[in-house]
Design a protein around this motif. Structure first.
Motif, PDB file in Angstrom:
ATOM      1  N   GLU A 193      61.235 -49.157 -31.901  1.00 31.54           N
ATOM      2  CA  GLU A 193      60.646 -49.845 -33.064  1.00 31.54           C
ATOM      3  C   GLU A 193      60.673 -51.338 -32.798  1.00 31.54           C
ATOM      4  O   GLU A 193      61.699 -51.869 -32.392  1.00 31.54           O
ATOM      5  CB  GLU A 193      61.490 -49.527 -34.307  1.00 31.54           C
ATOM      6  N   TYR A 194      59.536 -52.012 -32.999  1.00 36.50           N
ATOM      7  CA  TYR A 194      59.554 -53.461 -32.783  1.00 36.50           C
ATOM      8  C   TYR A 194      58.966 -54.210 -33.955  1.00 36.50           C
ATOM      9  O   TYR A 194      59.359 -55.334 -34.214  1.00 36.50           O
ATOM     10  CB  TYR A 194      58.850 -53.855 -31.479  1.00 36.50           C
ATOM     11  N   SER A 195      58.033 -53.633 -34.668  1.00 34.62           N
ATOM     12  CA  SER A 195      57.566 -54.200 -35.932  1.00 34.62           C
ATOM     13  C   SER A 195      56.518 -53.286 -36.539  1.00 34.62           C
ATOM     14  O   SER A 195      55.329 -53.385 -36.198  1.00 34.62           O
ATOM     15  CB  SER A 195      56.966 -55.602 -35.765  1.00 34.62           C
TER      16      SER A 195
ATOM     17  N   GLY B  46      55.629 -42.160 -41.211  1.00 33.41           N
ATOM     18  CA  GLY B  46      56.868 -42.663 -40.616  1.00 33.41           C
ATOM     19  C   GLY B  46      56.976 -44.165 -40.863  1.00 33.41           C
ATOM     20  O   GLY B  46      56.591 -44.653 -41.931  1.00 33.41           O
ATOM     21  N   LYS B  47      57.459 -44.888 -39.857  1.00 30.93           N
ATOM     22  CA  LYS B  47      57.724 -46.324 -40.044  1.00 30.93           C
ATOM     23  C   LYS B  47      56.440 -47.088 -40.394  1.00 30.93           C
ATOM     24  O   LYS B  47      56.403 -47.865 -41.340  1.00 30.93           O
ATOM     25  CB  LYS B  47      58.364 -46.897 -38.765  1.00 30.93           C
ATOM     26  N   ILE B  48      55.375 -46.834 -39.631  1.00 31.11           N
ATOM     27  CA  ILE B  48      54.137 -47.606 -39.847  1.00 31.11           C
ATOM     28  C   ILE B  48      53.401 -47.108 -41.102  1.00 31.11           C
ATOM     29  O   ILE B  48      53.025 -47.913 -41.968  1.00 31.11           O
ATOM     30  CB  ILE B  48      53.225 -47.522 -38.601  1.00 31.11           C
ATOM     31  N   GLY B  49      53.226 -45.802 -41.206  1.00 30.53           N
ATOM     32  CA  GLY B  49      52.519 -45.236 -42.358  1.00 30.53           C
ATOM     33  C   GLY B  49      53.167 -45.636 -43.677  1.00 30.53           C
ATOM     34  O   GLY B  49      52.470 -45.891 -44.673  1.00 30.53           O
TER      35      GLY B  49
ATOM     36  N   TYR C  67      50.054 -37.113 -45.771  1.00 36.26           N
ATOM     37  CA  TYR C  67      50.261 -35.870 -45.032  1.00 36.26           C
ATOM     38  C   TYR C  67      51.220 -36.154 -43.881  1.00 36.26           C
ATOM     39  O   TYR C  67      51.046 -37.109 -43.120  1.00 36.26           O
ATOM     40  CB  TYR C  67      48.944 -35.326 -44.464  1.00 36.26           C
ATOM     41  N   ASP C  68      52.271 -35.344 -43.796  1.00 35.44           N
ATOM     42  CA  ASP C  68      53.259 -35.478 -42.716  1.00 35.44           C
ATOM     43  C   ASP C  68      54.008 -34.163 -42.637  1.00 35.44           C
ATOM     44  O   ASP C  68      54.021 -33.393 -43.611  1.00 35.44           O
ATOM     45  CB  ASP C  68      54.236 -36.637 -43.036  1.00 35.44           C
ATOM     46  N   ILE C  69      54.644 -33.905 -41.495  1.00 34.46           N
ATOM     47  CA  ILE C  69      55.449 -32.676 -41.402  1.00 34.46           C
ATOM     48  C   ILE C  69      56.790 -32.850 -42.122  1.00 34.46           C
ATOM     49  O   ILE C  69      57.457 -31.877 -42.425  1.00 34.46           O
ATOM     50  CB  ILE C  69      55.629 -32.209 -39.934  1.00 34.46           C
TER      51      ILE C  69
ATOM     52  N   ASN D 104      41.675 -45.666 -37.090  1.00 31.74           N
ATOM     53  CA  ASN D 104      42.622 -45.121 -36.115  1.00 31.74           C
ATOM     54  C   ASN D 104      43.329 -46.255 -35.375  1.00 31.74           C
ATOM     55  O   ASN D 104      42.782 -46.865 -34.457  1.00 31.74           O
ATOM     56  CB  ASN D 104      41.929 -44.195 -35.107  1.00 31.74           C
ATOM     57  N   ALA D 105      44.562 -46.535 -35.816  1.00 32.67           N
ATOM     58  CA  ALA D 105      45.424 -47.467 -35.078  1.00 32.67           C
ATOM     59  C   ALA D 105      46.649 -46.690 -34.596  1.00 32.67           C
ATOM     60  O   ALA D 105      47.713 -47.250 -34.398  1.00 32.67           O
ATOM     61  CB  ALA D 105      45.822 -48.652 -35.951  1.00 32.67           C
ATOM     62  N   GLY D 106      46.459 -45.355 -34.447  1.00 33.23           N
ATOM     63  CA  GLY D 106      47.560 -44.511 -33.953  1.00 33.23           C
ATOM     64  C   GLY D 106      47.435 -44.347 -32.448  1.00 33.23           C
ATOM     65  O   GLY D 106      47.924 -45.173 -31.679  1.00 33.23           O
ATOM     66  N   ARG D 107      46.743 -43.300 -32.032  1.00 32.12           N
ATOM     67  CA  ARG D 107      46.448 -43.066 -30.612  1.00 32.12           C
ATOM     68  C   ARG D 107      45.034 -42.514 -30.535  1.00 32.12           C
ATOM     69  O   ARG D 107      44.615 -41.709 -31.385  1.00 32.12           O
ATOM     70  CB  ARG D 107      47.415 -42.056 -29.988  1.00 32.12           C
ATOM     71  N   GLY D 108      44.298 -42.894 -29.477  1.00 34.01           N
ATOM     72  CA  GLY D 108      42.895 -42.516 -29.349  1.00 34.01           C
ATOM     73  C   GLY D 108      42.659 -41.022 -29.497  1.00 34.01           C
ATOM     74  O   GLY D 108      41.727 -40.592 -30.172  1.00 34.01           O
TER      75      GLY D 108
ATOM     76  N   MET E 226      38.497 -48.758 -35.007  1.00 30.79           N
ATOM     77  CA  MET E 226      39.048 -48.095 -33.821  1.00 30.79           C
ATOM     78  C   MET E 226      39.879 -49.082 -32.997  1.00 30.79           C
ATOM     79  O   MET E 226      39.349 -49.857 -32.208  1.00 30.79           O
ATOM     80  CB  MET E 226      37.884 -47.536 -32.982  1.00 30.79           C
ATOM     81  N   ASP E 227      41.187 -49.051 -33.205  1.00 33.31           N
ATOM     82  CA  ASP E 227      42.055 -49.922 -32.398  1.00 33.31           C
ATOM     83  C   ASP E 227      42.474 -49.229 -31.115  1.00 33.31           C
ATOM     84  O   ASP E 227      42.851 -49.891 -30.152  1.00 33.31           O
ATOM     85  CB  ASP E 227      43.301 -50.308 -33.211  1.00 33.31           C
ATOM     86  N   VAL E 228      42.448 -47.909 -31.131  1.00 42.26           N
ATOM     87  CA  VAL E 228      42.876 -47.131 -29.965  1.00 42.26           C
ATOM     88  C   VAL E 228      41.755 -46.158 -29.632  1.00 42.26           C
ATOM     89  O   VAL E 228      41.015 -45.725 -30.521  1.00 42.26           O
ATOM     90  CB  VAL E 228      44.193 -46.372 -30.260  1.00 42.26           C
TER      91      VAL E 228
END
Ligand code: NAD
Length: 331
Positions: free
Chosen positions: A98-100, A152-155, A172-174, A231-235, A257-259
């Motif tokens: 975690e960095y920010s 999680g942390k970002i959401g 929505y999360d597990i 989408n700033a998660g993963r492509g 689309m960041d990723v």
């Protein structure tokens, strides 16, 4: 400690240098770690790598032969390293979990606003002395339903910011984060209900087998017409071609689309002299309701300071032979 730092970008050099506090001998390389570049780590105690570097088994074998004992990842993700193989070789690995979360969450909301209020378009218009407002109508964020996938942390920070805007939050999360229900009146729901009811959908889950192409043509078909997708998660969380098809019909009204699924070898680098070979990217670039950034959401001073500081703390901890809270161990 002598440390070979691979894949170093100009924007992080000073942060790394400053965080090392002249205690270490840093060998900075702008090349990726590959089987062809691995020998740059000769005589080094440690290597430091980023998301695009390849630390697969043959490369770890060579690092071991060269005497490298530690790998410090300047990232949270570690899908680019063969952890069990490193463990077999006795190479210790640590990451920056975690960095920010604020850096990514604030950028995400920035993209929502820029797309909604057409800020990029208006800027280019005005540069051409066109002060017309035609085509620039946006919508109030207040009262809109935002679906957050991955809380999680970002959401969670995205939820906090959007609560301040007066948005209705569907999650929505597990795992449920009860604090988001209590503090922001958010509602957890199943994925299909979230995509059906949201005006804006933003992705903050990790990429894994279960989340790969979570956003695909079937889910896009269930979305509200004109939905905004960020989408700033993963492509790989989205099927890019399905999103392009959705954009062409207007089913997807905006795409941030960041990723990008195919970002390897494209993002983080200047290709302005090259002929673009990626047809999906070329199509996305033609659409006014698409905002593309180059995996930039994390890029704040705070995040870079934290990444550099934690990287050296991790290395120093492992060198002392101490337990390291950020060490990656697979049992
Ligand atoms: P986190 O681990 O704190 O949160 C991830 C959340 O996703 C967790 O709550 C987890 O339960 C949930 N999750 C896991 N599997 C899921 C599934 N199948 N369906 C729904 N939810 C699921 O991580 P974080 O720090 O919030 O980061 C989230 C993601 O953001 C990272 O995995 C990374 O891919 C991405 N990220 C992007 C950037 C950027 O610059 N664009 C920077 C950092 C992180």
């Amino acid at each position: 400690m002598k440390i070979a730092i691979f894949n170093v970008h100009n924007w992080e050099k000073d942060y790394l240098q400053s965080a090392s506090k002249d205690k270490h001998n840093l060998k900075m390389f702008d090349t990726y770690l590959t089987i062809d570049t691995v020998d740059l780590a000769k005589d080094c105690d440690a290597i430091c790598i980023f998301t695009e570097d390849n630390a697969s088994a043959p490369i770890l074998d060579r690092l071991h032969e060269l005497g490298v004992k530690y790998v410090a990842l300047r990232s949270a993700g570690f899908n680019n390293i063969d952890v069990p193989h490193a463990q077999k070789l006795g190479i210790r690995i640590a990451r920056v979990p975690e960095y920010s979360p604020y850096a990514i969450a604030e950028f995400t909301v920035g993209v929502m606003l820029a797309l909604n209020r057409k800020l990029v378009r208006t800027h280019y218009r005005i540069m051409e002395m066109n002060f017309s407002l035609n085509g620039l109508v946006g919508f109030d964020m207040n009262g809109k339903t935002v679906g957050i996938i991955g809380t999680g942390k970002i959401g969670s920070v995205v939820a906090k910011i959007l609560h301040g805007f007066g948005c209705k939050l569907l999650l929505y999360d597990i795992f449920e984060n009860k604090a988001l229900i209590e503090e922001y009146g958010a509602t957890y729901t199943d994925l299909d209900s979230l995509v059906e009811q949201s005006d804006i959908i933003t992705l903050h889950a990790p990429l894994n087998k279960k989340t790969h192409h979570l956003i695909n043509k079937d889910r896009i078909a269930k979305m509200k017409k004109g939905v905004m997708l960020i989408n700033a998660g993963r492509g790989g969380l989205v099927n890019t071609q399905d999103v392009i098809n959705g954009l062409k019909t207007g089913q997807v009204g905006y795409f941030g689309m960041d990723v990008y699924e195919e970002e390897k070898g494209l993002y983080f680098e200047d290709h302005s002299e090259d002929i673009l070979q990626d047809d999906a990217m070329a199509r996305l670039m033609t659409l006014r309701n698409v905002l593309i950034s180059s995996h930039q959401a994390f890029l704040t001073e705070t995040a870079l300071q934290n990444i550099s500081r934690i990287t050296f703390e991790n290395l120093e901890c492992m060198e002392k032979g101490a337990d390291c809270k950020n060490e990656i161990k697979i049992t």
